[in-house]
Design an enzyme around this catalytic site. Structure first.
Site, PDB file in Angstrom:
ATOM      1  CD  GLU A 142      -2.995   0.812   2.338  1.00 23.77           C
ATOM      2  OE1 GLU A 142      -4.193   0.592   2.057  1.00 23.77           O
ATOM      3  OE2 GLU A 142      -2.558   0.856   3.508  1.00 23.77           O
ATOM      4  CB  ALA A 144      -2.094   6.045  -0.731  1.00 22.20           C
ATOM      5  CG  ASN A 338       6.525   9.435   8.268  1.00 27.74           C
ATOM      6  OD1 ASN A 338       6.873   9.972   7.212  1.00 27.74           O
ATOM      7  ND2 ASN A 338       6.900   9.906   9.448  1.00 27.74           N
ATOM      8  CE  LYS A 339       0.516   2.427   4.144  1.00 24.06           C
ATOM      9  NZ  LYS A 339      -0.844   2.903   3.959  1.00 24.06           N
ATOM     10  CB  VAL A 340       5.725   2.385   9.567  1.00 25.16           C
ATOM     11  CG1 VAL A 340       5.856   1.655  10.903  1.00 25.16           C
ATOM     12  CG2 VAL A 340       5.485   1.393   8.444  1.00 25.16           C
TER      13      VAL A 340
END
Length: 344
Positions: A142, A144, A338-340
């Site tokens: 993923e 986005a 951020n993604k994580v």
């Protein structure tokens, strides 16, 4: 140009089919670990915490197991040991690499709990490695920042969890979810009208109850993340206790309900009250009754209530992506995110 977020929203039927194909054969593993426990403790943050709310309502309403949402700070900041004998700890993380969630699951096991992980990070992720049973979703990468397909596949994994815990539901309902989501992608309802209605508004109250409460929370989070709206996610029971005072001409309501839900009559009554007070009430799901009571309607899935949240979130995702673009915001990379996410 098509955003990554919009592409990933469209990938959800395939991601759900792949996840169900992978996880439904593992109901027996869940049953085996669940037999040693009496109640559940869900461990999560952010979007995954909204998935946990769905898990809690589902397990309590259909599997008869007392459930709670964990406060990870008890493990990671206060470092307090609890008696978790007889508890099934269910840790949910898209990446499987959020240190706080991994540490809290390890803490739960040290306190006597059995452990299940729900993650898109794969079987080699730290969270999966820390669990007795890892339910790895099949959403694919993923890109986005706002979670879409990883969220709906988490819900699918939690539905499999509920089946393993003896939920009194029809497994075939779960197999119908990908097709229902595909239909919603093509027929979301009056999306343009809702986007127009929110364009000049600083905030919105998003409300649902019961199993739809998770959808209200997740929709509000998406609108905050990607559109920078002051979006408040509330159970309508809590909304009626005072916060409804903020709903006015400048702060519309977005109301969510599944068809044939025991919470639907209350949601319809709330929509009528909001409109009568001179505010806009946009609706998601709830069939013709809720659509008629509101200002403009987004469609819901043709699914029983216990699996409906996997479809109810889709119009909210589409709304978020479309509204962000109209506001000149890149929904793929909202500011400050951020993604994580790592927390101390």
């Amino acid at each position: 140009m098509t955003t990554k977020m919009r592409s990933e929203i469209a990938e959800q039927p395939a991601a759900l089919r792949a996840t169900l194909d992978s996880l439904l054969p593992r109901i027996g593993e869940v049953r085996a670990v669940g037999e040693r426990t009496r109640q559940l403790l869900f461990i999560a943050r952010g979007t995954s915490d909204n998935a946990a709310v769905y898990g809690r309502y589902l397990v309590e309403s259909h599997a008869g197991r007392l459930s709670a949402l964990a406060a990870p700070s008890i493990a990671t900041t206060y470092r307090r040991k609890l008696d978790l004998d007889g508890v099934l700890a269910v840790a949910i993380s898209q990446s499987g690499r959020t240190e706080e969630i991994v540490e809290t699951l390890a803490w739960a096991k040290d306190c006597g709990a059995a452990a299940v992980a729900v993650t898109n990070g794969g079987p080699d992720s730290p969270l999966a490695q820390a669990a007795d049973v890892a339910l790895c979703t099949e959403a694919g990468e993923e890109k986005a920042v706002p979670a879409t397909k990883t969220y709906t596949t988490q819900l699918a994994a939690l539905a499999v969890l509920a089946l393993g815990l003896g939920a009194d539901v029809d497994q075939d309902d779960l197999r119908r979810v990908p097709d229902a989501v595909e239909k919603l992608l093509g027929e979301p309802g009056d999306l343009d009208a809702v986007v127009e209605g929110l364009l000049d508004k600083p905030g919105v109250v998003v409300s649902g109850r019961g199993l739809a409460f998770s959808t209200a929370l997740e929709t509000a989070l998406k609108l905050k993340e990607a559109c920078y709206l002051h979006a408040m996610g509330l159970s309508y029971a809590d909304l009626l206790h005072g916060p409804i005072a903020v709903v006015d001409a400048d702060t519309p309501a977005l109301l969510v309900a599944a068809e044939n839900s025991p919470t639907l009559p209350g949601t319809v009554a709330l929509a009528e009250r909001v409109v009568a007070a001179g505010a806009a009430a946009y609706t998601i799901g709830g069939g013709e009754g809720l659509a008629r009571a509101g200002t403009a309607a987004l469609n819901g899935p043709d699914l029983p209530e216990w699996v409906a949240p996997m479809g109810l979130i889709v119009p909210g995702q589409l709304l978020t992506e479309a509204l962000a673009r109209r506001l000149g915001v890149d929904p793929d990379a909202p500011r400050g995110l951020n993604k994580v996410t790592q927390t101390d």
